[in-house]
Every structure is written in structure tokens, then in C-alpha cells.
Write a protein that holds these residues in place. Structure first.
Motif, PDB file in Angstrom:
ATOM      1  N   ASN A  50       0.998  -1.321  -0.036  1.00 39.04           N
ATOM      2  CA  ASN A  50       0.056   0.057   0.083  1.00 39.04           C
ATOM      3  C   ASN A  50       1.044   1.319   0.129  1.00 39.04           C
ATOM      4  OD1 ASN A  50      -2.197  -1.764   0.220  1.00 39.04           O
ATOM      5  ND2 ASN A  50      -2.752  -1.294   2.146  1.00 39.04           N
ATOM      6  N   LEU A  51       1.930   1.054   0.637  1.00 42.61           N
ATOM      7  CA  LEU A  51       2.701   2.639   0.808  1.00 42.61           C
ATOM      8  C   LEU A  51       3.357   2.689  -0.532  1.00 42.61           C
ATOM      9  CD1 LEU A  51       4.210   4.807   2.358  1.00 42.61           C
ATOM     10  CD2 LEU A  51       5.980   2.941   3.366  1.00 42.61           C
ATOM     11  N   ARG A  52       3.956   1.532  -1.093  1.00 43.52           N
ATOM     12  CA  ARG A  52       4.495   1.648  -2.530  1.00 43.52           C
ATOM     13  C   ARG A  52       3.629   2.476  -3.495  1.00 43.52           C
ATOM     14  NH1 ARG A  52       5.908  -3.450  -2.225  1.00 43.52           N
ATOM     15  NH2 ARG A  52       8.066  -3.599  -1.553  1.00 43.52           N
ATOM     16  N   ALA A  53       2.259   1.897  -3.380  1.00 40.49           N
ATOM     17  CA  ALA A  53       1.077   2.513  -4.315  1.00 40.49           C
ATOM     18  C   ALA A  53       0.895   3.851  -3.927  1.00 40.49           C
ATOM     19  CB  ALA A  53      -0.044   1.450  -4.052  1.00 40.49           C
ATOM     20  N   ALA A  54       0.958   4.239  -2.584  1.00 43.56           N
ATOM     21  CA  ALA A  54       0.526   5.669  -2.311  1.00 43.56           C
ATOM     22  C   ALA A  54       1.708   6.451  -2.643  1.00 43.56           C
ATOM     23  CB  ALA A  54       0.399   5.885  -0.650  1.00 43.56           C
TER      24      ALA A  54
END
Length: 165
Positions: A50-54
Motif C-alpha cells: 500500500n505504501l508503494r502505491a501511495a
């Protein structure tokens, strides 16, 4: 930054653990620690994704330091001294080569993670940890309970073999 999930509803497993000999439920955590670690790693991996996507959402570039410092770790035992605790958290680490900001301290990955998760008056929130818990929490609980049952069965079988000798 703290998001806490409490595992409840596994009374049968807890009763079984209480009935086992002390070798099984040791001060080092035994099968409970290992099963919780497995569930925490599942949440940690989802949070990293999720952090990569954010980060990529706005076309931002990442040094990778924040992603490296999202970890799962064993926490201190609860205040009553009974039980185990595993955390998915961001390690406090300063960005290399950065100077202290005016009126503040050295920028850390934990502060960056907090700003992304909750936002500020200057930037909107882009949550990444709370959605990981929401999306994968039930799966993590099933992984923990299944793994715990397997480990308890194995430990009981090993103790039975020891007792037979």
C-alpha cells in the motif's frame, strides 16, 4: 503513529494453551510468538505494498528508506505480563544528509510515514497502514490461528514422544 488490533474470539485456543505444560508456553514466546510473527509479517507486507502505491500515486520518487523501515517486531508484553504482542511499525531512522528543519528536528522516516497516513494542513492523507489492517486483518487472524494450532499439535506430539522414552 499507532494502530492497534486486538485478537479476540479464540477462547478455545487460549484455554488449550493454558492447559499445556510450561515448556510449550515459555517466556521466549513458544508457538504463540511464532504464529503472531507470521500474521504480523502478512500485515507488514500488505502495508508495504500500500505504501508503494501511495508513493507512486503522485509520481513521487522514493529513496526506499521508508519502505525498508516498515517492520514487524515483537513488542513488550502487556501490562498484566500475560500474552504476546507483535507490532507492525515504522522504525525511527533519520534521512541521511538532512539538516534539522526550522523549529523542528531532523526529518525521520517515521514522520514521513505519519504525514502520509494522517496528512497535515498542507497535504491530504494517503493512508497505507490502516487499509492494510482492514483489508488483511481477518486473513492474518486465520493465518495466526491455523499456524498456532499446527505448532501446538507438533509440540504436544514432541512432548508425547519425550514422555514415551
Amino acid at each position: 503513529m499507532k494502530v492497534e488490533v486486538k485478537l479476540t474470539g479464540v477462547d478455545g485456543v487460549l484455554d488449550l494453551l493454558k492447559s499445556l505444560p510450561p515448556e510449550v508456553v515459555s517466556k521466549r514466546g513458544g508457538p504463540v510468538k511464532l504464529a503472531l510473527a507470521k500474521g504480523a509479517r502478512l500485515i507488514r507486507d500488505a502495508a508495504r505494498q500500500n505504501l508503494r502505491a501511495a508513493i507512486a500515486e503522485n509520481g513521487d520518487e522514493s529513496t526506499g528508506l521508508l519502505l525498508q523501515n516498515v517492520i514487524s517486531s515483537r513488542g513488550k508484553a502487556p501490562a498484566d505480563g500475560k500474552g504476546e504482542r507483535y507490532l507492525v511499525r515504522v522504525r525511527r531512522k533519520a534521512y541521511p544528509g538532512r539538516k534539522p528543519e526550522t523549529g523542528g528536528g531532523i526529518p525521520t522516516v517515521r514522520k514521513s510515514a505519519q504525514l502520509m497516513e494522517y496528512g497535515s494542513e498542507h497535504q491530504p492523507a494517503r493512508p497505507w497502514l490502516r487499509p492494510a489492517v482492514t483489508q488483511h486483518g481477518e486473513r492474518a487472524i486465520s493465518v495466526i490461528t491455523e499456524d498456532l494450532k499446527k505448532r501446538i499439535d507438533k509440540t504436544v506430539a514432541d512432548l508425547a514422544k519425550k514422555g514415551a522414552r
